[in-house]
Design an enzyme around this catalytic site. Structure first.
Site, PDB file in Angstrom:
ATOM      1  N   ASP A 115      -0.111   2.531  -3.122  1.00 24.08           N
ATOM      2  CA  ASP A 115      -0.993   3.483  -3.693  1.00 24.08           C
ATOM      3  C   ASP A 115      -1.569   3.189  -4.918  1.00 24.08           C
ATOM      4  O   ASP A 115      -0.707   3.269  -5.747  1.00 24.08           O
ATOM      5  CB  ASP A 115       0.321   5.246  -3.097  1.00 24.08           C
TER       6      ASP A 115
ATOM      7  N   ASP B 222       0.337   8.882  11.312  1.00 25.77           N
ATOM      8  CA  ASP B 222       1.761   9.774  11.260  1.00 25.77           C
ATOM      9  C   ASP B 222       2.778  10.855  11.300  1.00 25.77           C
ATOM     10  O   ASP B 222       2.345  11.617  11.773  1.00 25.77           O
ATOM     11  CB  ASP B 222       1.448  10.541   9.765  1.00 25.77           C
TER      12      ASP B 222
END
Lengths: 262, 220
Positions: A131, A12
């Site tokens: 998601d 990330d």
């Protein structure tokens, strides 16, 4: 002889730096995505996923340079996600050296974007990231819904219908994150994984909830995943990639094992 | 410079050529890589890489529009080493089933077929296999070749494709792999070597193969 299941460490990044850093021994710069990618590649990572969480579009220029630097030194597949909204974003990332792009929110906002992207660049480089969160009550049949904005915004889309539709539109791979499990370290949502993997013909990457090596193996064996993605268990040195691969191979999973660490 | 090793990567506007150029550049300080569609520049290079990603119909249209077919034919006729990768390999065959049947360059005998042929693809244990065939699979070397130098038999390379080559001439098959069925992973004919996998994404084994290509004189 068979295709190996893949282990994919995920970085990330914000403004070109790995968020939260990485705890490797003797690493010079724990926030440098290029050095971290190189380390993971040498350790036997099968791919790298680079997730750009930079908020402002002006600072995305940094991401392009970072992707170029990684692709110039790390010769395994690289997926770039985060903020991919237009065909021009995809072209920029592919030209910078990404092999695949992961599309998330933009697919929900405009599903036709996925179709256009697959037609233009080929399904092989279009990953749709979803998601999902469980919305069924105990006692009901399992049902998961697609969420955006880090799991905060419901979309009303049924997860299984959605992945089928995305594959129909040309997605070449699904990156599936359980928002219930993300960050919990209690393992993947295996029921979700299995349901998605059975619903589509393309490879599925399991993500969200890995806390130990058994979780990785379960993702493949019980969840039907073709690849497993993890961040913190590798970043903080709890487990190394060779350890993870050997553990999975010992459970009878086909893995790419390097002859030596180098 | 005289002793520079000049490599041309044929650019016909289809996708990521950065990776293969960078991978080759990383191997030696004496290599100069040009990513180009200029016929003269390509034919002046010491060796040529013919890459390709994406859908075959668009690739073939660009290949023909830019005259890449003639360039590759000429390079092979001159015994110049040529390495074709992925869709570049598929483009050399007679025809592809992709996009509702597309005529390819017909430089090598054989077809390009869809995994599973429209039916579910199963492994030896009856487990369903996903398409595209994406990831690291083993390549069995079916004949010795300078490009396999220092690459162990059954080494894993990175693949990503939904269509595969079924070679028409068994003697041209240099390597095979297996995904539901045995398919052609590498082809060899004169100064031409073609691979279905991506050496530029196959870490050490891939870089070794590219290094072998840099040192190959185009003969056996």
């Amino acid at each position: 002889m068979a295709l190996a299941k893949r282990i994919i460490p995920c970085l990330d990044c914000d403004k070109g730096r790995v968020v939260k850093g990485v705890k490797f021994e003797d690493i010079r710069d724990a926030g440098d995505p290029v050095e971290i990618s190189r380390r993971y590649s040498e350790a036997g990572a099968d791919e790298i996923t680079f997730l750009d969480i930079t908020a402002s579009s002006e600072e995305r220029e940094t991401t392009v340079h970072t992707v170029e630097a990684i692709a110039g030194q790390v010769f395994i597949p690289l997926t770039v996600g985060g903020g991919i909204r237009t065909l021009s974003d995809i072209r920029t990332m592919l030209n910078a050296g990404a092999d695949k792009v992961a599309i998330n929110t933009a697919a929900v906002t405009n599903p036709e974007f996925v179709r256009e992207a697959a037609e233009r660049f080929g399904s092989q480089c279009i990953v749709v990231a979803v998601d999902a969160k469980k919305v069924s009550q105990p006692g009901e049949d399992n049902r998961w819904e697609i969420f955006t904005h880090g799991g905060r915004r419901p979309t009303g889309l049924d997860a299984i219908d959605w992945v089928r539709r995305m594959v129909d539109y040309g997605a070449g791979e699904i990156l599936l994150t359980s928002m219930d499990r993300d960050g919990t370290k209690i393992g993947f949502d295996l029921e979700l994984n299995k349901a998605v993997s059975e619903a589509v013909d393309v490879p599925v990457i399991a993500s969200g909830g890995v806390g130990n090596l058994q979780h990785l193996a379960d993702g493949v064996v019980k969840g039907g995943a073709d690849a497993v993605l993890a961040a913190s268990i590798f970043h903080f040195g709890e487990y190394s990639i060779p350890e993870a691969k050997q553990f999975m191979a010992d459970q009878g999973i086909e893995m790419r094992l390097l002859a030596s660490a180098e | 410079m005289l002793d520079m090793n000049n490599v041309a990567v044929i650019d016909y506007g289809m996708g990521n050529l950065h990776s293969v150029a960078k991978a080759v550049e990383s191997l030696s300080a004496d290599v100069r890589v040009s990513v180009t569609s200029d016929a003269e520049q390509i034919l002046n290079a010491d060796r040529i890489i013919f890459p390709g990603v994406g859908a075959i119909r668009d690739c073939m249209a660009e290949i023909r529009r830019l005259g890449v077919d003639e360039i590759v034919t000429k390079a092979v006729a001159e015994k110049r080493p040529v390495l074709a990768i992925c869709v570049g390999m598929q483009a050399l065959m007679e025809r592809s089933e992709e996009n509702g049947n597309v005529d390819c360059l017909n430089m090598l005998p054989g077809q390009v077929l869809r995994f599973g042929g429209g039916k579910a693809l199963l492994d030896a244990n009856g487990q369903r296999l996903k398409v595209p065939h994406m990831g690291w699979n083993q390549v069995t070397q079916t004949q010795p070749h300078p490009l396999w130098h220092k690459v162990e038999d059954n080494t894993r390379f990175y693949f990503v494709h939904s269509y595969y080559v079924q070679a028409g001439e068994p003697n041209q098959v240099a390597g095979t792999s297996e995904y539901g069925e045995v398919f052609t992973a590498a082809l060899s004919q004169d100064s031409l070597f073609a691979v279905q996998f991506h050496p530029e994404k196959s870490q050490h084994a891939g870089l070794q193969l590219l290094d072998n290509f840099l040192h190959w004189d185009g003969t056996r």
